[in-house]
Design a protein around this motif. Structure first.
Motif, short mmCIF file in Angstrom:
data_model
loop_
_atom_site.label_atom_id
_atom_site.label_comp_id
_atom_site.label_asym_id
_atom_site.label_seq_id
_atom_site.Cartn_x
_atom_site.Cartn_y
_atom_site.Cartn_z
N THR A 425 12.23 -26.04 -10.82
CA THR A 425 13.54 -25.39 -10.94
C THR A 425 13.53 -24.15 -11.81
N ALA A 471 11.07 -31.96 0.75
CA ALA A 471 11.20 -30.50 0.69
C ALA A 471 12.67 -30.12 0.57
N THR A 472 13.51 -30.78 1.40
CA THR A 472 14.95 -30.51 1.32
C THR A 472 15.50 -30.96 -0.04
N ASP A 474 13.90 -30.97 -2.84
CA ASP A 474 13.51 -29.95 -3.83
C ASP A 474 14.45 -28.75 -3.77
N GLN A 475 14.88 -28.36 -2.53
CA GLN A 475 15.79 -27.23 -2.41
C GLN A 475 17.13 -27.57 -3.06
N VAL A 476 17.59 -28.83 -2.87
CA VAL A 476 18.84 -29.25 -3.51
C VAL A 476 18.72 -29.15 -5.04
N GLN A 478 16.81 -27.18 -6.74
CA GLN A 478 16.78 -25.77 -7.14
C GLN A 478 18.18 -25.16 -7.10
N GLN A 479 18.98 -25.51 -6.04
CA GLN A 479 20.32 -24.96 -5.97
C GLN A 479 21.20 -25.49 -7.12
#
Length: 584
Positions: A425, A471-472, A474-476, A478-479
């Motif tokens: 992050t 992967a999704t 991890d994107q959550v 980061q957001q």
């Protein structure tokens, strides 16, 4: 590493520095000055030592010589005193046998004239008189003490038996009848007595005489003054028990450390003055053994004055000789040290970086110094060449070291950043969060303000990973990290503690209620954010507030964690304050 601008300060400068550390011709420790001072000091110490030893021996010899002289003078004075005393004894004994006393009544005018004539002839007599057998004075010079009872007087009892000489004493009754001495000094006398014998050999009475003590003292003083062996000498007469009879002192006064009879030696009085003292006994006369002693004492400075003068002359000669030796040593040292000084000057030039201007002496004054100068010159040339090569190598090494240092600094900065940052992050990690929290706790102790703590956990994040993949997920994460940063201040710290758990540190909050306000702001921002096809994502938050002293950060974290647990239990997607913390 050699600092820039000092590339030439290499082995040659170090060698020159050691060579000139104590050899400067201007320094106090120069060879020339050391040799001069050493030779002069040695000569001075030798001469002073010999002079002091000689002066000590001479002082002892002088003391012995003067002591023997004083002892001889004291003996002469003692013998003279005994002789004069014996003459008075003999005179009284003869007077007691003259016809005027032996045949005439003791109270007759004839006896009175005989006594008066004898007193006028010998002024040392203070009083002469005749006592009858019943102890009454029946006749006396000037009529003094006529009719007085003298039976208790020592001279009367002894005079009935034979000739008598008494010790010095004060005659209180007679002193009141005589003229007082100047200064009020008491009168003192010596009693002489002899029996008055009649024609038939019977004792008729006692003839007595009081001799002035001053006559005794003056006789001794005159004898000493006329003796050339006793110049500048004080005369003292001691009694049998060692008390001072002359000069007049307080009764019972004694000399300190009294010497034995017929001896001499050194003494110190209570005032610290030193004297050479000699003591001689007064010989026994025909009718007396008074036990007197004549003491002569002379100040030790006066006794050893010739030795002191000799010692002073020896010191002056020693000093002058030492100066002469020092001057000769200086001339010799100058001849020896001058080439060395020129060599030192050349070495100092090399040390200061002027090796090309160094002027090494060609003639050292001796083969050894010339060889030394040549060796130093050759060593200087070799060292200058070596130093130039070392300077080039040093410059290249410095450049390389600077490059490596820069690279190492950059690597260290990157390592420090990675050690404090979450890799996924970009937020602070648990280590950075703990360090910042400890700093805030220390600041709060000093300032008295508090700070807020938030612990957030993504609701049902495991379902996101299971349905859409990691992967999704991890994107959550980061957001959400970006949403947390946008919802907080620049002074706040947002950290990912691990997995789907985040923490927010809110320093310098004005009030405790601000912590819940920030938590609600974050919760609403995440709930209304569009995460794409994933759908709605919510978080639960636990809120706490720490003041750094009454509630440290460790306790605040535990309270925030407990509040987070309660938020999960109440249905998630909500903010719960720690117990005891009720926001308004």
């Amino acid at each position: 590493m050699t600092p820039p601008g000092q590339e030439t300060a290499g082995p040659l400068a170090a060698a020159a520095g050691h060579a000139t550390a104590g050899m400067s011709p201007r320094a106090w420790g120069s060879f020339r000055l050391r040799l001069t001072l050493g030779a002069g000091g040695l000569a001075l110490c030798t001469l002073l030592g010999v002079g002091l030893y000689a002066a000590r021996l001479a002082t002892q010899e002088r003391q012995n010589f003067v002591g023997l002289q004083l002892l001889g003078a004291a003996r002469s004075a003692a013998i003279g005193l005994a002789t004069r005393l014996q003459e008075r004894e003999r005179e009284v004994e003869i007077l007691s046998r003259v016809p005027s006393l032996a045949e005439s009544p003791l109270d007759s005018e004839r006896v009175a004239r005989s006594l008066a004539l004898r007193k006028e002839t010998n002024t040392e007599y203070a009083w002469m008189g005749v006592a009858s057998l019943d102890g009454r004075v029946v006749n006396a010079t000037g009529g003094l003490l006529v009719g007085a009872d003298v039976r208790t007087r020592p001279w009367f009892a002894a005079g009935l038996k034979g000739s008598y000489t008494g010790d010095v004493h004060q005659a209180a009754l007679l002193a009141t009848l005589l003229e007082p001495r100047p200064g009020g000094e008491p009168l003192r006398f010596i009693d002489l007595a002899a029996p008055v014998i009649g024609p038939a050999g019977q004792v008729r009475g006692v003839l007595a005489a009081h001799v002035h003590w001053d006559w005794i003292a003056n006789a001794v003083r005159k004898a000493v003054r006329e003796d050339p062996r006793a110049t500048d000498t004080e005369v003292i007469i001691l009694g049998r028990d060692g008390t001072v009879l002359y000069p007049l002192r307080a009764p019972g006064t004694r000399l300190p450390q009294a010497l034995g009879r017929e001896r001499y030696g050194m003494q110190e009085d209570p005032g610290g003055a030193s004297y050479l003292v000699a003591r001689a006994s007064v010989p026994v006369t025909q009718h007396s053994d008074l036990g007197w002693s004549v003491v002569l004492r002379q100040p030790s400075a006066a006794a050893t004055a010739p030795v002191a003068q000799l010692r002073d002359r020896l010191f002056a000669i020693g000093l002058a000789t030492s100066l002469l030796v020092a001057a000769l040593a200086y001339v010799l040292a100058a001849r020896v040290s001058r080439p060395l000084e020129r060599l030192v000057t050349a070495v100092m030039s090399v040390r200061e970086g002027r090796g090309g201007q160094a002027n090494f002496p060609r003639d050292g004054g001796s083969p050894e110094l010339s060889a030394l100068s040549d060796a130093v010159r050759e060593m200087t040339e070799a060292l200058l060449d070596r130093e130039a090569r070392l300077a080039q190598a040093n410059a290249h090494l410095e450049q390389t070291v600077a490059e490596r240092t820069c690279q190492l600094s950059q690597a260290n900065e990157e390592l420090a950043r990675l050690a404090a940052q979450d890799a996924l992050t970009g937020l602070a990690n648990r280590r950075a969060f703990d360090q910042r929290a400890a700093e805030e706790e220390a600041r709060c102790r000093r300032s008295g303000t508090g700070f807020g703590l938030l612990l957030l956990d993504i609701d049902h994040f495991k379902d996101v990973n299971d349905r859409f993949g990691h992967a999704t997920g991890d994107q959550v994460l980061q957001q959400i990290a970006r949403l947390l940063e946008s919802a907080t201040r620049e002074t706040d710290l947002v950290a990912r503690l691990g997995g789907e758990e985040f923490a927010v540190l809110l320093p310098e909050l004005g009030e405790c209620t601000d912590t819940m306000r920030v938590a609600e702001k974050i919760r609403e921002a995440i709930q209304h954010h569009d995460f794409g096809g994933i759908g709605e994502v919510t978080v639960s938050a636990g809120c706490a507030w720490a003041d750094g002293s009454a509630l440290p950060v460790s306790a605040a974290l535990q309270q925030a964690d407990q509040a987070l647990y309660e938020a999960k239990g109440q249905g998630r997607n909500r903010c719960v304050a720690a117990r005891g913390f009720q926001p308004g």
